[in-house]
Enzyme design. Structure first.
Site, PDB file in Angstrom:
ATOM      1  CG  LEU A 278      -2.194  -0.877   1.079  1.00  0.00           C
ATOM      2  CD1 LEU A 278      -3.218  -0.543   2.162  1.00  0.00           C
ATOM      3  CD2 LEU A 278      -2.878  -0.763  -0.280  1.00  0.00           C
TER       4      LEU A 278
ATOM      5  CD  GLU B 235       7.739  -2.917   1.272  1.00  0.00           C
ATOM      6  OE1 GLU B 235       7.613  -1.997   2.090  1.00  0.00           O
ATOM      7  OE2 GLU B 235       6.762  -3.486   0.748  1.00  0.00           O
TER       8      GLU B 235
HETATM    9  C1  A5P Z   1       5.051  -0.444   1.702  1.00  0.00           C
HETATM   10  O1  A5P Z   1       5.080  -0.688   0.341  1.00  0.00           O
HETATM   11  C2  A5P Z   1       4.231  -1.465   2.395  1.00  0.00           C
HETATM   12  O2  A5P Z   1       4.441  -2.773   2.045  1.00  0.00           O
HETATM   13  C3  A5P Z   1       4.272  -1.292   3.892  1.00  0.00           C
HETATM   14  O3  A5P Z   1       5.103  -2.218   4.522  1.00  0.00           O
HETATM   15  C4  A5P Z   1       2.895  -1.502   4.362  1.00  0.00           C
HETATM   16  O4  A5P Z   1       2.078  -0.705   3.546  1.00  0.00           O
HETATM   17  C5  A5P Z   1       2.717  -1.130   5.806  1.00  0.00           C
HETATM   18  O5  A5P Z   1       2.733   0.252   5.969  1.00  0.00           O
HETATM   19  P1  A5P Z   1       2.361   0.927   7.332  1.00  0.00           P
HETATM   20  O6  A5P Z   1       3.320   0.407   8.351  1.00  0.00           O
HETATM   21  O7  A5P Z   1       2.520   2.396   7.075  1.00  0.00           O
HETATM   22  O8  A5P Z   1       0.944   0.566   7.644  1.00  0.00           O
END
Ligand code: A5P
Length: 233
Positions: free
Chosen positions: A103, A110
């Site tokens: 998101l 990642e």
């Molecule tokens: C980033 O691309 C994401 O995979 C984040 O690890 C994931 O959206 C979690 O984000 P928050 O810690 O801000 O909720």
């Protein structure tokens, strides 16, 4: 509905629990997103008191944060293996520890970092843990910019509603220069099968499904921190 500041308290607790397991000399994968940012801050606090580690960041944003806080960075040119990655997630299925990520738009880096890691600790607040991936599941899928319209059409044929992510009037662009299609599914009962079907669509770079990658999930709860591991671990 939990207030944002309460969720932040739970995210920080999970992040600090995970960072407490870091030891001198480790090569670390630095995740992206607000929970991972708490982990980078906790790591920086330990570095300030003498911990020696290097981090491989999963986004330009996390790289900038780590640099600013004094965490030494490295890259795959210098390190092929990562001892431990600490990263957030958008949803975690308790039964299988399958993750949905992306998101924040950093899913490709990642996933590369997670794949090169001996261990991956996922840090979440309790709102993100679900029994099953159902009830309108939004799955980010990174796609190439060229011909995105046709890629989105083919994603729609996989029984989802794909929507090109936007940033203002323009398509949202990832650190790798790609686009993101947020695909809404009624449910994802077979993550591995779906991953295979999505990966078969020409133009799909990577999906936000992380299957069999998490070594442990650290959950910040109002009642304290809970850690779950894959069955048989
Ligand atoms: C980033 O691309 C994401 O995979 C984040 O690890 C994931 O959206 C979690 O984000 P928050 O810690 O801000 O909720």
């Amino acid at each position: 509905m939990m207030a944002g500041s309460d969720r932040d308290t739970l995210k920080r607790a999970a992040a600090e629990h995970a960072v407490a397991e870091v030891v001198d000399g480790m090569v670390l994968g630095l995740g992206s997103g607000s929970t991972a940012a708490f982990a980078i801050a906790a790591l920086a606090a330990r570095v300030a008191t003498g911990l020696r580690v290097v981090g491989i960041p999963t986004s330009e944003h996390s790289a900038a944060l780590a640099r600013r806080l004094g965490v030494r960075l490295s890259s795959f040119a210098e390190q092929r293996r990562i001892d431990l990655t600490i990263d957030g997630a958008d949803r975690v299925e308790r039964r299988t520890l399958t993750l949905i990520k992306g998101l924040g738009g950093a899913l490709l880096r990642e996933k590369i970092v997670a794949s090169a890691s001996d261990r991956m600790t996922v840090i979440i607040d309790e709102t993100k843990l679900v029994e099953r991936l159902d009830g309108r599941v939004e799955l980010p899928v990174e796609i190439v910019a060229f011909g995105w319209e046709t890629v989105v059409d083919r994603l729609a044929a996989l029984r989802c509603e794909p929507r090109l992510r936007r940033s203002g009037d323009a398509p949202f662009t990832t650190d790798g220069g790609n686009y993101i299609a947020d695909c809404v599914f009624d449910a994802i009962p077979d993550p591995a099968g779906l991953e295979a079907r999505l990966s078969g669509v020409v133009g799909v770079v990577e999906t936000g499904l992380f299957i069999g990658m998490a070594s442990q999930i650290v959950i910040g709860r109002r009642t304290g921190v809970e850690v779950i591991e894959p069955c048989g671990a």
